[in-house]
Design an enzyme around this catalytic site. Sequence first.
Site, PDB file in Angstrom:
ATOM      1  N   LYS C  78       0.857  -1.195   0.000  1.00 52.05           N
ATOM      2  CA  LYS C  78       0.000   0.000   0.000  1.00 52.05           C
ATOM      3  C   LYS C  78       0.888   1.238   0.000  1.00 52.05           C
ATOM      4  O   LYS C  78       1.913   1.270   0.695  1.00 52.05           O
ATOM      5  CB  LYS C  78      -0.897  -0.023   1.245  1.00 52.05           C
ATOM      6  CG  LYS C  78      -1.934   1.108   1.287  1.00 52.05           C
ATOM      7  CD  LYS C  78      -2.803   1.028   2.557  1.00 52.05           C
ATOM      8  CE  LYS C  78      -3.887   2.092   2.580  1.00 52.05           C
ATOM      9  NZ  LYS C  78      -4.723   2.047   3.805  1.00 52.05           N
ATOM     10  N   SER C 157      -9.782   2.351   2.821  1.00 53.89           N
ATOM     11  CA  SER C 157      -8.829   3.036   1.981  1.00 53.89           C
ATOM     12  C   SER C 157      -7.841   2.106   1.268  1.00 53.89           C
ATOM     13  O   SER C 157      -7.201   2.529   0.319  1.00 53.89           O
ATOM     14  CB  SER C 157      -8.015   4.028   2.824  1.00 53.89           C
ATOM     15  OG  SER C 157      -7.224   3.333   3.770  1.00 53.89           O
ATOM     16  N   SER C 181     -10.242   0.174   7.184  1.00 54.59           N
ATOM     17  CA  SER C 181      -9.642   0.292   5.850  1.00 54.59           C
ATOM     18  C   SER C 181      -8.971  -0.963   5.309  1.00 54.59           C
ATOM     19  O   SER C 181      -8.581  -0.995   4.147  1.00 54.59           O
ATOM     20  CB  SER C 181      -8.621   1.433   5.830  1.00 54.59           C
ATOM     21  OG  SER C 181      -9.286   2.661   5.740  1.00 54.59           O
TER      22      SER C 181
END
Lengths: 493, 95, 487
Positions: C78, C157, C181
């Site tokens: 990420k 997210s 998330s």
Amino acid sequence: MNNRYLYEGASGPWELVIGLEVHAQIISNSKLFSGAATSFGAEPNTQVSFVDAAMPGMLPVINEVCVEQAIRTGLGINAEINLVSVFDRKNYFYADLPSGYQISQFLRPIVGKGYLDIELEDGTVRRIGITRLHLEQDAGKSIHDQHPEKSYIDLNRCGVGLMEIVSEPDIRSAEEAAAYVHKLRSIVRCLGTCDGNMDQGSMRVDVNVSVRKAGEPFGTRAEIKNVNSIKFLAQAIDHEAMRQISILEDGGEILQETRLFDSVRGVTRSMRSKEHAHDYRYFPDPDLPPLVLDAAWVEEIRRNLPELPDATKARLMKDYELSPYDASLLVSEKETVIYFEESLKWLRPSNVKTVKLLANWLLGEVFGALNRESKTIDGCPISPAHLAGLINQIQEGVISGKIAKEVFVLMWGSGKDAPSLIEEHGLKQVSDDGAILMTIDKILDENPGMVEEYKSGKEKLFGFFVGQVMKAMAGKANPELVNKLLKQKLGVL
Amino acid sequence: MSLDQETVKRIATLARLKLSDDRMGPMQQDLNRILHFIDQLNEVDTSSVEGMAGVNTPSMPFRKDVVNDGGYVDKILENAPEVACNMFVVPKVVE
Amino acid sequence: MNDLIRLTMAEAKDGLHRKMFSSVELTEVYLASMERNRSINAYILETPELALERAKESDQRLAKGQARSLEGLPIAIKDLFCTSGIQTTAGSHILGEFKPPYESTVSGNLKNAGAVSLGKTNMDEFAMGSANITSYYGNVINPWKRADGKDLTPGGSSGGSAAAVAGGLAIAATGTDTGGSIRQPAAFSGVVGIKPTYGRCSRWGIVAFASSLDQAGPMTRDVRDAALMLEVMAGHDPKDSTSASLEVPSFEKALNQGVKGLRVGIPKEYRVDGMAEEIQNLWEKGAQWLKEAGAEIVEVSLPHTKYSLPTYYVLAPAEASSNLARYDGVRYGHRVSGKTLDELYENTRSEGFGAEVQRRILIGTYVLSAGFYDAYYLKAQKVRQLITQDFELAFQKVDVILTPTTPAAAFALDEKPTDPVVMYLNDVLTVSANLAGIPGISIPAGLSKQGLPLGLQLIGPAFDENILFRVGRVIEEAAAFKSFLER
Ligand SMILES: [Mg+2]
Ligand SMILES: [Zn+2]
């Protein structure tokens, strides 16, 4: 309330109310929350870690020694140590604050209430309350003189550990403020927690000043920043007091604001950059759990504290019957105490009389000479052993006090010891009855009129004869002997 | 509680965000929706509760006082938009 | 060769060790898939050359019998994790072309275990979002399609990571979870995602959103992979003062211990308004599976559940408003010049941050500001205490808690709510675990009527991720969920 606290205005006397916030840089190898070095004067940004530069994802980890130093200082100012304290973020944008917040302690500082006793010149002692001591990070430095439209940012100082020591508004005069800072500095230096160098900025004083008519509530205060010597501190307070008094007497109002002391012009002025009101939005730093101290550790630190200036002073007064004022001068700098105690080792004999003499010489001659040459005791050309040696020569009657001052000057210039200089320059005191009597006879013969006058009752002339004899013998005659023999000759005895 | 434009402006200044006039209205509306949502918390009786800042870490760990970081000025500066004399450069700061 | 893309990490590891294929071959398959599937926008940055270089090294190690635990397995990171010398954006314009000169502890742990990074995955800006629509680098599109063929959100997210793992663009990926998330996008994309206990994974080197809530975790094809990967990611880090100084247990060993005798709590307050009926049904099915496997189902109460989201929307923005103050255009990232320093700050931050980030900074600034701290921030801290106590009480009665992960399946990007508060409700079932600092896992457990993946969530006591893996494994087996790649 003593009169000396009052400032005279056109409308009569005003009382000053002063509170001090002292930022003391902690002596430690690395920073409060990072492993970067703390030494002064390094090349720009060479002592900066990613944490100090607030790079994304960086996290603080506290330095054990900084915590220990805060505890030690807290104990040195007679304060309570809080076994649980919390770090907060103080949020504001500034060029030398990379993360946009300063890690500080707001609601729960590591050190709570304490006090300092300060000594004033007239011998009175006043107790000044201390509200708290908390740990926080220092900021970086903005350099404004390298470019006409730009400021340059050096983060070397950013993140160095600071102790902010906040006093109660107990201080009532510039003299007290100076004495407070002096005392605090001597304590942190004795403890080895801060080097106390105000000119290098490792100790910085912010002054809150307000004025009021006696008995009235506190007035609005102004905060003066950037005061970087004890001398300027007193100047800044005096100037600010008079400024406020004249505003109030003209019917004006004091603005609560931050002001800067301009040491060149000796005045305070409003700080433009701090114009808009701050809202620091303190909240507990979520990167740092509470700081929990082990009570046994605090006790261990307490046991290992060095003798503090107050205790040293009491000991000197008791052991050597020194006056409180002399004793407090001796302990006000750690180096002075070290010098003094070292010289005591060489004193023969070491008794109340000789120690007092030594103290007088140290505080008088030595300090006078150091001040003239802007030297500190560390750079004194006369070693403690040599100073004691000089006192020994006086004590043993080898030289008079007057000659000793000459010897002192020679010692200062050469670094040699007193006995060899006395020998070299033939300054040994004459204690031979015959030589002194011969000179006395000569002086009395030369001044028959004076002798007549003396004998007819003008006893003041005795001093004149002593002076003439000493002069004729180049000051080397033993003054006690001159007195005794002269009195015999003049038939007083 | 509900935010007026003046307050939104003050908060924006504190946060160093500039809200143009056309963004002001919608932002004010969004913020008030969020605040209204948050206002539910007033239903909870917290009179005998202590605040909680973090979880699972009861106390702070210590670091030894050794210099083991820093000394890499190039890395500190390599991402900076403007550098001179090994320092970050910003518009002149007036004190 | 295209079969390789369906392997789990554990299967691929096995294949590498048995020399059925090489790491370079496996990596090439993924790189090709990334190229084919650029339209889903899962990556902000692909690093194919680096990946192949690393894969070669892994093959050499495998040949010499020096393989480490994730040797040669191609994963995605990420873009919230700082990666040394590799652009890190946090999904924001404000970081510009920032290349960190350091590696986050967690991505470093993965690297040191031999994992091959394929690139940096897309995400909501600064991890603020639940649909991956706030990224400066564009929306991510869920590989799953609804019957009507509309483009769906993968959740957020960690939407780029979820889409990459689901769509065969990485064998596994890292995520971070501040309010859901990891778990919410895992549920929307049909993958497994675990948010471990706060303090289990180091936060050092991860761009901070809300420091007291952020946790890194793996997003994987199945529960075993999650255990395998978390074991590598987790561990005490002296550089993070909130990192737990606890040994990381063997998560893999817990996998096949079954649920016999375990007490599973069903919190009645999680039947929230607007929960889809199909989710409700799946939840009941999940409880039934566990009962059949020998667990006892117990109703529990978490009375302050309703207040979790409002609490979160005070605390997270407050911390974020402070954490994001460092993005000022001075030391790194994007700069918009100004005549004065304050102008430079304002220009940079107004242009560099997107609308959602600015909203949260403003809310956070407001709730901390003078006069409002007690009413908002302190109040939320207190409610957080109550929420945490709810869980402590519940875990005196049960070993683990079962809930749905989300109140509904993934929504279409053109149906995204315009009211921020409606968007926030996506995290209503996940956010409590962040506030209490306890672990939660989402396991794909079924399909909606429209053919979209749905997830079940398990929540455990602090530092007991093992219970999540044990119970999660049983759900996974019972659900026999077919992944996007298997269809
Ligand atoms: Mg202060
Ligand atoms: Zn301070």
